[in-house]
Design an enzyme around this catalytic site. Structure first.
Site, PDB file in Angstrom:
ATOM      1  N   TRP A  31     -26.490 -36.390  95.131  1.00  0.00           N
ATOM      2  CA  TRP A  31     -25.040 -36.387  94.949  1.00  0.00           C
ATOM      3  C   TRP A  31     -24.744 -36.069  93.484  1.00  0.00           C
ATOM      4  O   TRP A  31     -25.401 -36.598  92.594  1.00  0.00           O
ATOM      5  CB  TRP A  31     -24.463 -37.748  95.329  1.00  0.00           C
ATOM      6  CG  TRP A  31     -22.972 -37.749  95.417  1.00  0.00           C
ATOM      7  CD1 TRP A  31     -22.104 -38.251  94.483  1.00  0.00           C
ATOM      8  CD2 TRP A  31     -22.176 -37.228  96.475  1.00  0.00           C
ATOM      9  NE1 TRP A  31     -20.815 -38.075  94.903  1.00  0.00           N
ATOM     10  CE2 TRP A  31     -20.829 -37.440  96.135  1.00  0.00           C
ATOM     11  CE3 TRP A  31     -22.470 -36.594  97.688  1.00  0.00           C
ATOM     12  CZ2 TRP A  31     -19.777 -37.058  96.945  1.00  0.00           C
ATOM     13  CZ3 TRP A  31     -21.423 -36.212  98.496  1.00  0.00           C
ATOM     14  CH2 TRP A  31     -20.098 -36.446  98.129  1.00  0.00           C
ATOM     15  N   PHE A  66     -26.696 -44.948  95.679  1.00  0.00           N
ATOM     16  CA  PHE A  66     -27.010 -46.227  96.315  1.00  0.00           C
ATOM     17  C   PHE A  66     -28.423 -46.228  96.895  1.00  0.00           C
ATOM     18  O   PHE A  66     -29.095 -47.260  96.928  1.00  0.00           O
ATOM     19  CB  PHE A  66     -25.979 -46.560  97.403  1.00  0.00           C
ATOM     20  CG  PHE A  66     -25.898 -48.023  97.698  1.00  0.00           C
ATOM     21  CD1 PHE A  66     -25.193 -48.868  96.860  1.00  0.00           C
ATOM     22  CD2 PHE A  66     -26.544 -48.560  98.796  1.00  0.00           C
ATOM     23  CE1 PHE A  66     -25.127 -50.233  97.115  1.00  0.00           C
ATOM     24  CE2 PHE A  66     -26.482 -49.922  99.064  1.00  0.00           C
ATOM     25  CZ  PHE A  66     -25.773 -50.757  98.216  1.00  0.00           C
ATOM     26  N   ILE A  91     -19.062 -40.885  89.548  1.00  0.00           N
ATOM     27  CA  ILE A  91     -17.851 -40.563  88.796  1.00  0.00           C
ATOM     28  C   ILE A  91     -16.671 -41.266  89.461  1.00  0.00           C
ATOM     29  O   ILE A  91     -16.495 -41.195  90.673  1.00  0.00           O
ATOM     30  CB  ILE A  91     -17.627 -39.038  88.744  1.00  0.00           C
ATOM     31  CG1 ILE A  91     -18.829 -38.363  88.063  1.00  0.00           C
ATOM     32  CG2 ILE A  91     -16.327 -38.712  88.003  1.00  0.00           C
ATOM     33  CD1 ILE A  91     -18.842 -36.856  88.158  1.00  0.00           C
ATOM     34  N   THR A  95     -10.581 -44.753  94.580  1.00  0.00           N
ATOM     35  CA  THR A  95     -10.809 -45.961  95.378  1.00  0.00           C
ATOM     36  C   THR A  95     -11.791 -46.888  94.673  1.00  0.00           C
ATOM     37  O   THR A  95     -12.348 -46.559  93.632  1.00  0.00           O
ATOM     38  CB  THR A  95     -11.382 -45.597  96.765  1.00  0.00           C
ATOM     39  OG1 THR A  95     -12.709 -45.089  96.592  1.00  0.00           O
ATOM     40  CG2 THR A  95     -10.519 -44.554  97.469  1.00  0.00           C
ATOM     41  N   HIS A  97     -14.682 -47.516  95.627  1.00  0.00           N
ATOM     42  CA  HIS A  97     -16.049 -47.060  95.907  1.00  0.00           C
ATOM     43  C   HIS A  97     -16.893 -47.035  94.633  1.00  0.00           C
ATOM     44  O   HIS A  97     -18.046 -47.470  94.628  1.00  0.00           O
ATOM     45  CB  HIS A  97     -15.993 -45.671  96.548  1.00  0.00           C
ATOM     46  CG  HIS A  97     -17.327 -45.091  96.866  1.00  0.00           C
ATOM     47  ND1 HIS A  97     -18.064 -45.474  97.966  1.00  0.00           N
ATOM     48  CD2 HIS A  97     -18.068 -44.156  96.223  1.00  0.00           C
ATOM     49  CE1 HIS A  97     -19.196 -44.799  97.989  1.00  0.00           C
ATOM     50  NE2 HIS A  97     -19.224 -43.992  96.940  1.00  0.00           N
ATOM     51  N   ARG A 136     -22.977 -36.006  78.846  1.00  0.00           N
ATOM     52  CA  ARG A 136     -24.124 -36.908  78.712  1.00  0.00           C
ATOM     53  C   ARG A 136     -25.348 -36.433  79.486  1.00  0.00           C
ATOM     54  O   ARG A 136     -26.358 -37.133  79.527  1.00  0.00           O
ATOM     55  CB  ARG A 136     -23.714 -38.304  79.188  1.00  0.00           C
ATOM     56  CG  ARG A 136     -22.608 -38.897  78.326  1.00  0.00           C
ATOM     57  CD  ARG A 136     -22.081 -40.193  78.886  1.00  0.00           C
ATOM     58  NE  ARG A 136     -23.083 -41.227  78.759  1.00  0.00           N
ATOM     59  CZ  ARG A 136     -23.186 -42.266  79.588  1.00  0.00           C
ATOM     60  NH1 ARG A 136     -22.357 -42.387  80.605  1.00  0.00           N
ATOM     61  NH2 ARG A 136     -24.112 -43.163  79.408  1.00  0.00           N
TER      62      ARG A 136
END
Length: 189
Positions: A31, A66, A91, A95, A97, A136
């Site tokens: 991701w 995760f 990022i 929400t 999340h 970064r």
């Protein structure tokens, strides 16, 4: 941002143990791969610059940040590296999340470090914007992957010396301090 005045890619090679004999596991999130691949490049460049051999670097991909926890756990159990580096990027969106994933991954990596003899390095960018993550991961602030690689080498060395019992080498045991290539590391009794 804490890194606004620091380049994450700067390190003094003379203060870092040679990485030639260490096995490195890398678990990387797919991701935000435009960010995580930049972090991975920073890791590989720093590891090889410090002597790591490509044959001693294992890479596993996982779908998201995760899943870094499970991937790192399984890598530790099956591949027996000297250290694992987890690479991910979350990022902030609209929400909750972001908060849940960041907290879960942070606690999961902490748990691996507490429960396992193999150090797990936390290279998870948790930024408010995509631009902060770009900055970064090889951008204007350097590369957090480089910083993670240096931490991994130092932790692999610390683990190696701790498993030797600190008494195996007279050069290492000096008035209750472990020398890491000239840098003292105080041992708490």
């Amino acid at each position: 941002m804490a890194t606004a005045n620091k380049n994450l890619s700067n390190y003094d090679k003379n203060t870092i143990p040679n990485a030639k004999n260490f096995r490195f596991g890398i678990v990387i999130s797919e991701w935000n791969d435009h960010i995580t691949e930049g972090l991975y490049s920073g890791v590989i460049e720093a590891l090889t610059d410090c002597g790591a051999l490509h044959k001693n670097i294992i890479r596993w991909n996982v779908p998201g940040s995760f899943e870094l926890i499970y991937g790192a756990k399984k890598m530790i159990e099956t591949q027996k590296p000297d250290v694992v580096i987890t690479i991910g990027c979350v990022i902030k969106g609209e929400t909750m999340h972001f908060e849940f994933v960041c907290e879960g991954v942070t606690q999961g990596i902490k748990d691996l470090n507490v429960l396992s003899d193999i150090p797990t390095i936390f290279c998870l960018l948790t930024d408010n914007t995509e631009q902060q993550s770009i900055d970064r991961s090889g951008g204007t602030h350097g590369n957090k992957g480089t910083e993670a690689a240096i931490a991994a080498i130092k932790m692999a060395y610390l683990r190696e010396q701790a498993n030797l019992g600190f008494h195996q080498s007279d050069k290492l045991l000096k008035t209750n301090q472990l020398q890491i290539e000239g840098l003292p590391l105080k041992i708490q009794e």
